[in-house]
Design a protein around this motif. Structure first.
Motif, PDB file in Angstrom:
ATOM      1  N   ASN A 201       3.033  -5.066  -6.047  1.00 48.41           N
ATOM      2  CA  ASN A 201       2.922  -4.870  -4.597  1.00 48.41           C
ATOM      3  C   ASN A 201       2.426  -6.123  -3.883  1.00 48.41           C
ATOM      4  O   ASN A 201       1.997  -6.054  -2.727  1.00 48.41           O
ATOM      5  N   ASN A 202       2.452  -7.264  -4.573  1.00 49.50           N
ATOM      6  CA  ASN A 202       1.961  -8.528  -4.012  1.00 49.50           C
ATOM      7  C   ASN A 202       0.490  -8.463  -3.643  1.00 49.50           C
ATOM      8  O   ASN A 202       0.030  -9.133  -2.718  1.00 49.50           O
ATOM      9  N   GLU A 203      -0.268  -7.662  -4.372  1.00 49.70           N
ATOM     10  CA  GLU A 203      -1.718  -7.593  -4.204  1.00 49.70           C
ATOM     11  C   GLU A 203      -2.368  -8.462  -5.271  1.00 49.70           C
ATOM     12  O   GLU A 203      -1.976  -8.409  -6.445  1.00 49.70           O
ATOM     13  N   PRO A 204      -3.367  -9.280  -4.895  1.00 48.55           N
ATOM     14  CA  PRO A 204      -4.052 -10.106  -5.905  1.00 48.55           C
ATOM     15  C   PRO A 204      -4.776  -9.213  -6.913  1.00 48.55           C
ATOM     16  O   PRO A 204      -5.733  -8.517  -6.572  1.00 48.55           O
ATOM     17  N   TYR A 205      -4.291  -9.238  -8.134  1.00 46.59           N
ATOM     18  CA  TYR A 205      -4.709  -8.266  -9.142  1.00 46.59           C
ATOM     19  C   TYR A 205      -5.790  -8.812 -10.067  1.00 46.59           C
ATOM     20  O   TYR A 205      -6.759  -8.156 -10.376  1.00 46.59           O
TER      21      TYR A 205
END
Length: 415
Positions: A201-205
């Motif tokens: 989701n293009n979230e910094p993981y």
């Protein structure tokens, strides 16, 4: 080190870079959107700005919110900050200004910051302009900070420039001051060169600490990376710390992970923290603890303590009960030389000296001293007190820091 990395292809990176320049595509008729909050970000300024908890205009009129305005081309052109919900703001999530203006020119996105009168102001990071650079594919590879005179400037974290490049499935981040010297992730979190891993989701993981060879290593506190978890609407719900063996480990604040809670509108309510064995730990935020009746005795003791220190010539007691940033004032009963009644201050240092000698002759207090203390109100780590003694009527503000009550403010008059 075993990796659990999201495979991000060239097309995804194109979309990610483009996301830095636009939050979403909208039609001309849908040029404004309202959100209860911003997606939390404590990882990097490389991540996109994203509004979460969409609301309508009628709801926005009744609650804290952000207004996202888009141009006809669908690009984000302004964020208006109406988030008056007074919670701690993270410098990588928030702006600390009323308006953020976005413009694009020659492969750059320029963000400028303004106050309520639309006058330029510095943001929460200590800068007035942020310039993002992107390549032909849309990937953001550099960020620079400027002041109101358009001169290069360092942020409050001593950073003037961020640099990013792709290495496999990672985005490598490096930070530099005006002298070109490398800077850590933040003053309170000692990661050096870092690798950002984004999820689908293009979230910094994940955020890895790297050595000069771009290998994952533990920092001085034994942390190799931290990992973030988001729920289905983009709320940041968990963050955890791991060593180089991908095992939970304690950070410098002595917990391994935190779980955050939100209300139905998406406003942060608090968190629970846990050790590496999933044991819940006491809160790290004593200011969230409600002041109780048990505090009353200590509030009363501390309030009386400063008068007793004067009477007994006891500087040690005075130090114990007064906060070093004491604000102590009175309005004298007679006007000054200019004919005006003016507030007169007594400093912390003067109070310590008074505790040594003010009652040296022993006649400034009655043989049996009367002190009546009324705790008017208390909230978490604050208390308001009225104190009536033989000589004075006083109003005190006390603060509880590191488990100790101290007198912070004091206003007095003669009894």
């Amino acid at each position: 080190m075993k990796k659990h990395l999201t495979v991000i292809g060239t097309l995804t990176w194109f979309v990610l870079g483009l996301s830095m320049m636009m939050n979403s595509l909208v039609t001309a008729q849908e040029s404004t959107k309202y959100f209860s909050s911003l997606r939390y970000n404590h990882v990097s300024l490389h991540g996109e700005i994203k509004g979460i908890h969409p609301i309508d205009k009628q709801q926005a009129a009744k609650q804290p919110h952000y207004v996202f305005t888009y141009g006809e081309n669908g690009r984000l052109v302004e964020i208006e900050n109406n988030f008056y919900n007074n919670q701690r703001l993270h410098p990588l999530t928030n702006f600390g200004v009323k308006y953020v203006k976005f413009s694009d020119e020659n492969g750059r996105q320029i963000r400028e910051f303004y106050d309520v009168n639309r006058e330029p102001m510095i943001n929460i990071r200590g800068v007035q302009k942020e310039v993002y650079h992107r390549d032909e594919s849309g990937f953001v590879y550099q960020l620079n900070f400027y002041d109101k005179e358009n001169q290069p400037v360092e942020s409050r974290w001593n950073i003037n420039e961020y640099r990013w490049h792709i290495k496999g499935d990672w985005v490598i981040e490096q930070r530099f001051n005006l002298k070109g010297e490398k800077q850590p992730l933040s003053p309170y979190f000692p990661f050096n060169d870092t690798a950002i891993e984004y999820n689908a989701n293009n979230e910094p993981y994940r955020h890895y600490n790297l050595n000069s060879e771009f290998e994952v290593v533990e920092n001085e506190h034994g942390i190799a990376f931290y990992q973030d978890t988001y729920d289905g609407i983009g709320q940041h719900v968990k963050y955890a710390y791991y060593d180089s063996e991908e095992k939970l480990t304690l950070n410098q604040w002595q917990f391994a992970y935190g779980v955050k809670q939100y209300d139905e509108q998406g406003y942060y309510k608090g968190r629970d923290i846990f050790d590496a064995q999933a044991k819940k730990l006491p809160s790290m935020a004593p200011n969230m603890i409600k002041a109780t009746a048990e505090d009353d005795n200590e509030i009363t003791r501390v309030s009386k303590g400063y008068i007793q220190a004067l009477r007994d010539r006891n500087p040690a007691l005075m130090i114990e009960v007064l906060h070093p940033n004491l604000a102590k004032h009175t309005i004298p009963p007679f006007p000054g030389p200019n004919g005006e009644h003016e507030v007169r201050a007594t400093t912390y240092e003067q109070m310590l000296e008074f505790a040594k000698s003010w009652n040296l002759n022993g006649v400034r207090f009655p043989p049996t001293m009367n002190i009546d203390v009324t705790v008017l109100d208390k909230h978490r780590n604050m208390a308001t007190v009225k104190m009536v003694s033989d000589n004075w009527v006083e109003y005190l503000h006390l603060v509880k820091l590191n488990g100790q009550w101290k007198i912070k403010n004091l206003l007095w008059d003669y009894h």
